[in-house]
Write a protein that holds these residues in place. Sequence first.
Motif, short mmCIF file in Angstrom:
data_model
loop_
_atom_site.label_atom_id
_atom_site.label_comp_id
_atom_site.label_asym_id
_atom_site.label_seq_id
_atom_site.Cartn_x
_atom_site.Cartn_y
_atom_site.Cartn_z
N VAL A 389 0.76 -1.86 0.05
CA VAL A 389 -0.46 0.20 0.32
C VAL A 389 0.95 1.12 -0.19
O VAL A 389 -0.14 2.18 -0.28
N SER A 390 2.44 0.98 0.26
CA SER A 390 3.15 2.17 0.24
C SER A 390 4.01 1.90 0.09
O SER A 390 4.29 0.12 -0.75
N GLU A 391 5.23 1.87 0.03
CA GLU A 391 6.76 1.41 -0.28
C GLU A 391 7.24 0.69 1.21
O GLU A 391 8.26 -0.68 0.65
N ASN A 392 6.67 0.69 2.20
CA ASN A 392 7.08 -0.38 2.91
C ASN A 392 5.99 -0.59 3.75
O ASN A 392 5.97 -0.98 5.10
N GLN A 393 5.27 -0.45 3.48
CA GLN A 393 3.62 -0.66 4.79
C GLN A 393 2.35 -2.16 3.13
O GLN A 393 2.44 -1.91 2.21
N ILE A 394 2.11 -3.41 3.86
CA ILE A 394 1.29 -4.35 3.52
C ILE A 394 0.58 -4.14 3.98
O ILE A 394 -0.13 -3.64 4.56
N ASP A 395 -0.58 -4.90 2.86
CA ASP A 395 -2.16 -5.50 3.70
C ASP A 395 -2.35 -6.66 2.66
O ASP A 395 -1.55 -7.64 1.84
N PHE A 396 -3.36 -7.62 3.24
CA PHE A 396 -4.02 -8.35 3.20
C PHE A 396 -3.71 -8.33 1.09
O PHE A 396 -4.38 -6.86 0.86
N ALA A 397 -3.46 -9.32 0.40
CA ALA A 397 -4.01 -9.04 -1.21
C ALA A 397 -5.10 -9.09 -1.17
O ALA A 397 -6.20 -10.14 -0.46
N ASP A 398 -5.47 -9.31 -2.53
CA ASP A 398 -7.16 -8.59 -2.85
C ASP A 398 -8.35 -10.00 -2.60
O ASP A 398 -7.68 -11.17 -3.01
N GLY A 399 -8.53 -9.73 -2.08
CA GLY A 399 -9.70 -11.38 -1.78
C GLY A 399 -8.98 -12.57 -0.25
O GLY A 399 -9.58 -13.15 -0.65
N VAL A 400 -7.97 -12.09 0.62
CA VAL A 400 -6.88 -12.90 0.77
C VAL A 400 -7.68 -12.02 2.99
O VAL A 400 -7.83 -10.72 2.96
N ASN A 401 -8.08 -12.78 3.74
CA ASN A 401 -7.55 -12.10 4.95
C ASN A 401 -6.95 -13.53 6.12
O ASN A 401 -6.38 -13.84 5.30
N ALA A 402 -7.21 -12.86 7.39
CA ALA A 402 -6.79 -13.39 8.12
C ALA A 402 -7.03 -15.18 8.21
O ALA A 402 -6.23 -16.21 8.12
N ASP A 403 -7.81 -15.62 7.80
CA ASP A 403 -8.66 -16.97 7.71
C ASP A 403 -8.63 -17.77 7.00
O ASP A 403 -7.95 -18.69 6.82
N ASN A 404 -8.35 -17.16 5.35
CA ASN A 404 -8.05 -17.88 4.08
C ASN A 404 -6.61 -17.75 3.25
O ASN A 404 -6.78 -18.56 2.42
N SER A 405 -6.08 -16.87 3.82
CA SER A 405 -4.39 -16.53 4.11
C SER A 405 -3.84 -18.05 4.23
O SER A 405 -4.19 -18.82 4.52
N GLY A 406 -2.74 -18.81 2.84
CA GLY A 406 -2.05 -20.03 2.86
C GLY A 406 -1.23 -19.76 3.31
O GLY A 406 0.06 -20.51 3.48
N TYR A 407 -0.67 -18.48 3.48
CA TYR A 407 1.13 -18.27 4.57
C TYR A 407 0.24 -16.51 5.58
O TYR A 407 0.55 -15.44 4.79
N TYR A 408 0.50 -17.66 6.56
CA TYR A 408 -0.32 -15.99 7.95
C TYR A 408 0.30 -16.73 9.37
O TYR A 408 0.53 -17.82 9.34
N GLY A 409 0.65 -15.87 9.90
CA GLY A 409 0.67 -15.83 11.19
C GLY A 409 2.02 -16.42 11.34
O GLY A 409 2.31 -16.78 12.78
N ILE A 410 2.63 -15.88 10.70
CA ILE A 410 4.34 -16.24 10.95
C ILE A 410 4.73 -15.06 12.17
O ILE A 410 4.55 -13.74 11.88
N ALA A 411 6.09 -15.84 12.87
CA ALA A 411 6.59 -14.57 14.31
C ALA A 411 7.57 -13.99 13.62
O ALA A 411 9.44 -15.05 13.50
N GLN A 412 7.81 -13.29 12.68
CA GLN A 412 8.69 -12.30 12.06
C GLN A 412 10.20 -12.43 12.54
O GLN A 412 11.04 -12.57 12.33
N TRP A 413 9.79 -12.17 13.90
CA TRP A 413 11.16 -12.08 15.05
C TRP A 413 11.92 -13.35 14.36
O TRP A 413 13.13 -13.44 14.91
N ALA A 414 11.11 -14.40 14.68
CA ALA A 414 11.94 -15.70 14.53
C ALA A 414 12.37 -16.47 13.48
O ALA A 414 12.71 -17.06 13.20
N MET A 415 11.96 -15.50 12.65
CA MET A 415 12.66 -15.77 11.41
C MET A 415 14.11 -15.81 10.55
O MET A 415 14.43 -15.92 9.63
N GLY A 416 15.07 -14.49 11.66
CA GLY A 416 16.59 -14.54 12.10
C GLY A 416 16.71 -13.40 11.14
O GLY A 416 15.91 -12.89 10.12
N GLY A 417 17.61 -12.82 11.24
CA GLY A 417 17.96 -11.84 10.20
C GLY A 417 18.13 -10.95 10.56
O GLY A 417 17.49 -10.28 11.94
#
Length: 519
Positions: A389-417
Amino acid sequence: MLLKKKKLGRAVVAAILSSCLLLSGCGGKTNPQPNSGATNDPNNAGNNGSTSNLEPYEINAYFLAPQCKDLPLVQEELNKLLKEKINATIKLNYFWWDSYYEKQQLAVSSGEKIDIMFSPSWWGFNDYVAKQAWLPLDDLLQQYGQDIIANIHPSYLKAPVVNGKLYAIPTAKDMYGTGGFIFNKALVEKYNFDINSITKPEDIEPWLEIIKQKEPDVIPFLSTKGDQQAYLVQDWHVNVGDVNVPVGYRKTDGDVKIINLLETDISQRIFKLSRSWYLKGYINKDVATLQDGTPIKKAGKVFAWTEQLKPGKAEELTAQYGYELVQADAWKGIEYYTTTPDLTNSQLVIPRTSKDPARAMMFINLLFKDKEIKNLLSWGIEGKHYKKVSENQIDFADGVNADNSGYYGIAQWAMGGNQFLDYLWISESPDKWQKMDEFNKIAKPMKILGWTYDSSNVKSEIAALATVGQNEVQPLSQGLVDYDTYYPKVKQSLEKAGIQRVIDDCQKSVDEFIKSQNK
């Protein structure tokens, strides 16, 4: 994250792990050079340079992450990028709170070929180091980790050092944590609760009573196996290793004294508070068995729970669970300190069973520089799982929400880097990373920042204490038993398991560290 001092700490199965490591040759030296005799120039491989001299290699990686149906699609996209950058592919193994610790333990003890693993300080990191399960990384970091060095605070690389050797690459994120509460915003507003009025954990009790009486379908306070104990004492003292081993020290400007953490005034206070809340029906009745509260939280059937807080934590969880949440520190007017566990509560290691440690380090290095790769792991595929939605901010893709997303709920802090590379969710403040930088400067470094306990002298005692912690201490955290009548029996078990020997050995290590710093 202990701190994320986390849920689910388990006893280390010392005999099995030690024997399997010996059988798999884990005590031997491992060649740090990548397959095919790649150049030692860190600017050539893993930094968008030539990969023509690297043979194909599959990295086997274990992450703390939920099972996602679109994981194969994310992995496929990630492999396209990795083939170009370091001529590698990756096998992503995702296990969540209810299974990661055991899966890691089994994988390591079996001698499985593993290249990268999430191994935080609160899940037995020191014990794995003592058993030589993880490779020392100093040479690999210098050869293939220049982007790590350039994009992480130097204190981080002092934290996972044991006996002079670096054994993990921490995640660049918040440099200390405060224990506090996450609240369902709709219920806070419905009953006009003033979260800014909280000065101590007991202050929320009248709210829990109101929720119990007026919201019968909502759990007033959600606890997974008594996790509030770790979060509500973390501003006061530090556990030196496995969360089930109650040995640690108070946060202080002065000298550090190693103690039995179960006997501190603050521990007793929270044990007794948990007991009171359980008896009053505020805590979920399945507290002893609930290992993953995510489904309940996502369903919005809970008013409050505890977390390690930082700027924007509630907004992160809002993005994860799909409804608005707010946060509040559990304590006000206290001094904050940065400790070694604050810097090692999310980190990646390279196991000795890796067949190409250099390629593993190249991948970790990319997580500190490559924004596309970092956000692919954190958020999934642009256009399918999220949209910008801007250079560094995001939202669900069209038609996607927390219930039907196929890649969601990731704990970003635990992914390293480098977490400062992550896109921000639309619900998050655009200046979150600036606030995080300011937040990191508040805490005072403790005198023993950089000290990590080497428990190799007391391996059997650590294993015995972890068993006591898992089997006998957890009921205290969960509020199932009364401290004054129950703890004396626990103390006997701890003494039999050798807690005093561990305390003495740990104190000796602290004193030697302080002495070395004063030279």
